[in-house]
Write a protein that holds these residues in place. Structure first.
Motif, short mmCIF file in Angstrom:
data_model
loop_
_atom_site.label_atom_id
_atom_site.label_comp_id
_atom_site.label_asym_id
_atom_site.label_seq_id
_atom_site.Cartn_x
_atom_site.Cartn_y
_atom_site.Cartn_z
N ALA A 1 0.83 -1.21 0.00
CA ALA A 1 0.00 0.00 0.00
C ALA A 1 0.86 1.26 0.00
CB ALA A 1 -0.92 0.00 1.22
N GLY A 2 1.90 1.27 0.85
CA GLY A 2 2.77 2.44 0.91
C GLY A 2 3.54 2.64 -0.38
N GLY A 3 4.08 1.55 -0.92
CA GLY A 3 4.82 1.65 -2.18
C GLY A 3 3.93 2.10 -3.33
N ALA A 4 2.70 1.54 -3.40
CA ALA A 4 1.78 1.93 -4.46
C ALA A 4 1.39 3.40 -4.35
CB ALA A 4 0.53 1.05 -4.41
N MET B 1 5.60 4.29 5.05
CA MET B 1 6.16 3.44 4.00
C MET B 1 6.31 4.20 2.68
SD MET B 1 7.02 0.49 5.03
CE MET B 1 6.93 -0.30 6.63
N ALA B 2 5.31 5.00 2.36
CA ALA B 2 5.34 5.79 1.13
C ALA B 2 6.49 6.81 1.18
CB ALA B 2 4.02 6.51 0.91
N GLU B 3 6.68 7.42 2.33
CA GLU B 3 7.74 8.41 2.51
C GLU B 3 9.12 7.76 2.33
OE1 GLU B 3 8.71 11.95 5.76
OE2 GLU B 3 7.68 10.11 6.40
N GLY C 1 17.49 -8.15 2.82
CA GLY C 1 16.44 -7.68 3.72
C GLY C 1 16.29 -6.19 3.82
N PHE C 2 16.51 -5.47 2.72
CA PHE C 2 16.39 -4.01 2.75
C PHE C 2 14.96 -3.50 2.61
CE2 PHE C 2 20.98 -4.13 1.90
CZ PHE C 2 21.40 -3.18 2.81
N GLY C 3 14.00 -4.38 2.34
CA GLY C 3 12.59 -4.01 2.36
C GLY C 3 12.18 -3.00 1.31
N VAL C 4 11.31 -2.09 1.72
CA VAL C 4 10.73 -1.10 0.81
C VAL C 4 11.81 -0.25 0.15
CG1 VAL C 4 9.30 0.96 0.68
CG2 VAL C 4 8.48 -1.02 1.92
#
Length: 498
Positions: free
Chosen positions: A60-63, A141-143, A198-201
């Motif tokens: 959701a944050g990435g989108a 997450m978006a930030e 494991g760096f994620g978003v």
């Protein structure tokens, strides 16, 4: 009949063999560009899939961040870069190598200036979303994703103009191969950085940046060695990298940017509107599937529009208005055929297409109900997109911008809002709004191209665009020696082609 008259007649009334020749010329450029666009689409899809592997919050944050960066960043850079289409294609047609290379340098300077305010927006994405009342966890997450995407602005400021520069000269295969090589490494790069390390978003964002950087480096290397082999490296001296002369280019860049952004932004508005319907989760999910589908279908008309813009500009710059007209007619005919094919496949696969994206039966049922309607939208979108490319090739992007503004915001938006919310049609009402916008857009674009284009006059304007210049100081000439060279463009007085 004299030889000159015969040549005039053959161009004004082309034979079947000339039409076939133009079809081959157009698609020899358009097919590699289409494949390149599909690869770029796959790169973006891979990023979304890896975000989904991390979890629903990360997805959701990435989108949300991807939508924000598309609206405020990438659409603007692509739109500004499209101003190079008439300049580079007509310069190439008239064999004005100096203006061709100088135009590219000016555009890179413009894009570097434009990414300063864009970067400010991206850095402040978190506060902006919090003011708009977005969920705090999704906003965080978006930030994060947006912050690590910042270097991509620099890469795209070089990559996007280079694509137009090469396409305007009929060079398409190297772009495809550079993109293919970069995308091939995109999947293992994501796997290693996101899942192994494991760096994620932030890892997904960095991988996208690195992939685009790989594309850019390869294209820069190709252009360097190509220009060196052709003995044109002298055109890349220190002169032409300043801010002098970018004003006239902005007269083309601003309407070009508006024309593209107004259409891109409307799809984001549809996503927002779907969140206000009675079943927002299902409606937003279905909207996401449909917009991903339209993005996939858009790869073909987008490539066709860019290539016909180059073909029209080349022929106008070479003083061959009727060959430019033939290129436009062939491209529009192809666009209609592509639109019909989209209608057919969206009807045939409407029940199963949504299952490729989600197992949710409610979402797939909603997608199936709207798929034929979306296919009809493409029947208008394909000739409309191609027609806008023709207008850019004739250095008339302002007409396309006005058409998109009127169609999407004064026709499409009232119809979408009225049907979806006032007449309670619901989800499909939004897509009827898109259909009305595409129909209006196609009609106006076709009228502008077929009914209001004097090809001989456009050829004369192209001559002025590529040779109507003034003497100013410059740092180098073709051989890199100090010299007084002709400036970028003179749009004053009789030389104003806009």
């Amino acid at each position: 009949m004299s030889e000159k008259d015969q040549d005039f007649y053959s161009h004004k009334h082309p034979s079947f063999s000339q039409v076939i020749e133009e079809v081959k010329e157009l698609w020899s450029m358009a097919l590699p560009i289409t494949l390149m666009n599909c690869l770029v689409y796959i790169r973006a899809l891979v990023s979304v899939l890896f975000l989904g592997r991390l979890g629903s919050l990360q997805l959701a944050g990435g989108a949300l961040s991807i939508g924000f960066t598309n609206i405020t960043g990438y659409s603007i850079l692509v739109g500004l870069s499209s101003a190079l289409e008439p300049l580079c294609s007509q310069s190439h047609g008239s064999q004005n190598a100096r203006l061709l290379s100088t135009s590219l340098r000016r555009m890179i300077v413009i894009l570097f200036i434009s990414i300063v305010p864009i970067s400010f927006l991206w850095v402040n994405l978190g506060p902006i979303l919090r003011v708009l009342g977005q969920d705090l966890e999704v906003t965080a997450m978006a930030e994060l994703y947006c912050f690590y995407s910042l270097p991509d602005l620099i890469t795209n400021s070089i990559l996007q103009p280079l694509r137009v520069y090469l396409r305007s000269q009929g060079v398409s295969h190297p772009q495809m191969w550079c993109t293919l090589i970069a995308v091939v490494f995109h999947v293992p790069l994501n796997y290693w950085v996101v899942l192994v390390l494991g760096f994620g978003v932030q890892g997904v964002a960095v991988c996208s940046v690195v992939t685009n950087l790989n594309m850019g480096v390869m294209l820069v290397g190709y252009v360097y060695f190509r220009e060196k082999k052709r003995g044109m490296s002298g055109n890349w001296g220190v002169g032409g990298w300043g801010v002098d002369g970018i004003g006239p280019l902005l007269r083309l860049a601003v309407p070009s940017c508006l024309g593209i952004c107004l259409e891109w932004w409307w799809y984001e508005i549809v996503t927002v509107l779907s969140g206000y319907l009675d079943h927002p989760k299902v409606d937003v999910a279905a909207t996401g599937v449909l917009i991903q589908t339209t993005s996939l279908m858009y790869t073909v008309p987008m490539a066709l529009a860019g290539c016909v813009s180059a073909r029209v500009g080349n022929e106008l710059g070479a003083g061959k208005p009727y060959k430019a007209r033939l290129a436009a007619m062939v491209a529009l005919s192809c666009a209609f055929l592509i639109g019909i094919m989209n209608v057919i496949w969206t009807i045939i696969f409407r029940k199963n297409w949504g299952e490729l994206f989600t197992p949710d039966k409610t979402v797939t049922g909603l997608v199936a109900s709207v798929m034929p309607l979306m296919g009809l939208c493409e029947l208008g979108n394909c000739p409309q997109t191609t027609g806008c490319g023709i207008l850019r090739g004739t250095a008339r992007p302002a007409i396309g911008a006005r058409i998109n503004l009127g169609s999407f915001y004064f026709v499409g938006t009232p119809v979408a809002v009225g049907l979806a919310f006032w007449f309670k049609v619901g989800f499909s009402g939004l897509w009827y709004g898109l259909l009305s916008a595409q129909v209006a857009c196609a009609v106006w674009v076709l009228y502008a191209v077929l009914g209001c284009t004097d090809w001989e006059a456009e050829s004369l304007k192209a001559r002025k665009l590529t040779s109507g210049v003034e003497l100013v100081k410059s740092g180098s000439d073709f051989n890199g020696e100090n010299n007084e060279e002709k400036s970028f463009m003179g749009f004053s007085g009789e030389n104003n082609v806009l």
